[in-house]
Enzyme design. Structure first.
Site, mmCIF file in Angstrom:
data_model
loop_
_atom_site.group_PDB
_atom_site.id
_atom_site.type_symbol
_atom_site.label_atom_id
_atom_site.label_comp_id
_atom_site.label_asym_id
_atom_site.label_seq_id
_atom_site.Cartn_x
_atom_site.Cartn_y
_atom_site.Cartn_z
ATOM 1 N N ILE A 76 0.840 -1.214 0.000
ATOM 2 C CA ILE A 76 0.000 0.000 0.000
ATOM 3 C C ILE A 76 0.871 1.258 0.000
ATOM 4 C CG2 ILE A 76 -1.831 1.265 1.229
ATOM 5 C CD1 ILE A 76 -2.680 -1.508 0.074
ATOM 6 N N LEU A 78 1.556 3.094 2.767
ATOM 7 C CA LEU A 78 1.064 4.049 3.771
ATOM 8 C C LEU A 78 0.168 5.147 3.191
ATOM 9 C CD1 LEU A 78 4.188 4.422 6.106
ATOM 10 C CD2 LEU A 78 2.060 3.223 6.613
ATOM 11 N N CYS A 135 7.020 -0.873 8.639
ATOM 12 C CA CYS A 135 6.399 -0.933 7.310
ATOM 13 C C CYS A 135 7.463 -1.265 6.267
ATOM 14 C CB CYS A 135 5.722 0.384 6.963
ATOM 15 S SG CYS A 135 5.050 0.347 5.280
ATOM 16 N N LYS A 170 5.565 -1.178 17.203
ATOM 17 C CA LYS A 170 5.254 -2.343 16.350
ATOM 18 C C LYS A 170 6.503 -2.794 15.603
ATOM 19 C CE LYS A 170 1.853 -4.221 13.193
ATOM 20 N NZ LYS A 170 0.556 -4.007 12.540
ATOM 21 N N GLY A 222 -1.587 -12.717 6.959
ATOM 22 C CA GLY A 222 -2.588 -13.777 6.850
ATOM 23 C C GLY A 222 -2.114 -15.086 7.469
HETATM 24 C C1 SIN Z 1 1.509 -0.184 3.932
HETATM 25 O O1 SIN Z 1 0.773 0.810 4.001
HETATM 26 O O2 SIN Z 1 2.280 -0.353 2.986
HETATM 27 C C2 SIN Z 1 1.470 -1.235 5.012
HETATM 28 C C3 SIN Z 1 1.655 -0.663 6.353
HETATM 29 C C4 SIN Z 1 2.609 -1.400 7.221
HETATM 30 O O3 SIN Z 1 3.114 -2.460 6.852
HETATM 31 O O4 SIN Z 1 2.910 -0.914 8.312
#
Ligand code: SIN
Length: 308
Positions: A76, A78, A135, A170, A222
């Site tokens: 994604i 972020l 991330c 995290k 997952g």
């Molecule tokens: C993303 O937005 O690419 C994923 C977010 C994450 O892994 O912390």
């Protein structure tokens, strides 16, 4: 009656008491508002919102999702509305909820994290921060900080100084010794540790002879990653004396109970919400049923019970 409540920040002056140990994982539950019509989200232990940056982000080029055997790859990048819009548009809604909302923050530099923490401090509706040093989908920052103990501690110390909110950190599994990173983060003042974020991976489109994801690589989540996540939670729970929040492939109550018995004080349901939006509530109800069936009165009786 069973007691499901857990204290997520026992070392913090105000603490962070959750009604139960079931949280949503960042990036899989939007800002919580998106799910309100599907079930009573106020029943959850806490909601963690999408990774938030100083400026709004459009995210990575498409395609950004690919299903794998038992898992999901995402890149994604972020995509999010940015901290100012979050404070203006989302926090006032959260302030009327009784479920605590934790804001996941992400940056490219230590200064980004401290500015985010400073801006979010004292905002009504925000109960804590989850510092995203994990991330794998951005060019700078993110998982780079979480890959080694020194940089992970540096970000944690800076955020700790910039906020009076409980600080969760995290962690990324994409590191050689996650327990050392966890210990460094705990010593730097984190109130709790959540793990794991996604495992770096990729897929190739054989018809096009090219990587399937627009960003080439992505993060795997997952059921496919559950055993890896559980092992890492077990390791980290043995290394630190602050609460550990288990995350990675949790789909059912029995998955969640494995993490709790392995040492997690709370758990996050993530990718499961994409195929079953009620998954966090199903997990919560399943934990409660298990406790009633087994005659367990307090969830704390199960935390770490399987540790050797
Ligand atoms: C993303 O937005 O690419 C994923 C977010 C994450 O892994 O912390």
């Amino acid at each position: 009656m069973v007691n499901l409540s857990i204290q997520l920040a026992p070392k913090h002056p105000r603490g962070l008491l959750l009604a139960n140990p079931v949280m949503t994982a960042s990036g899989t539950f939007g800002y919580g508002t998106e799910y309100g019509h599907l079930f009573d989200i106020q029943k959850l232990g806490a909601i963690v919102c999408k990774g938030t940056t100083l400026e709004p982000r459009d995210g990575n080029p498409q395609p950004r999702l690919a299903e794998t055997a038992g898992g999901l790859l995402n890149s994604i990048g972020l995509e999010n509305i940015g901290v100012n819009a979050l404070i203006k548009e989302k926090a006032p809604i959260w302030a009327s909820w009784h479920v605590p909302v934790i804001v996941n923050i992400a940056g490219e530099t230590v200064g980004d994290y401290t500015r985010l923490a400073g801006q979010l401090d004292g905002v009504a509706g925000i109960s804590g921060l989850e510092v995203n040093i994990s991330c794998p989908n951005i060019k700078a920052g993110g998982a780079e900080f979480g890959a080694n103990p020194d940089s992970a501690a540096e970000v944690t110390t800076a955020v700790r100084k910039a906020t009076s909110l409980p600080v969760l950190v995290k962690l990324t599994p994409n590191t050689s010794d996650i327990a050392r990173v966890a210990l460094a983060v705990a010593e730097a003042g984190a109130d709790a540790i959540s793990l794991i974020n996604t495992l770096k991976g990729m897929a190739i489109d054989i018809a096009k002879r090219s990587p399937l994801l627009g960003n080439i690589t992505g993060g795997l989540s997952g059921p496919a990653i559950k055993p890896v996540a559980l092992y890492m939670v077990y390791e980290v729970a043995g290394a630190v004396d602050i609460p550990v929040i288990g995350c990675g492939g949790i789909t059912t109550a029995s998955d969640a109970l494995e993490f709790i018995m392995g040492g997690a004080s709370a758990i996050q349901v993530g990718t499961a919400s994409f195929s079953n939006p009620r998954a966090p509530l199903d997990v919560l109800e399943g934990i409660e049923q298990f406790m009633k069936k087994e005659g367990i009165k307090d969830i704390s009786e199960l935390v770490g019970v399987a540790r050797i």
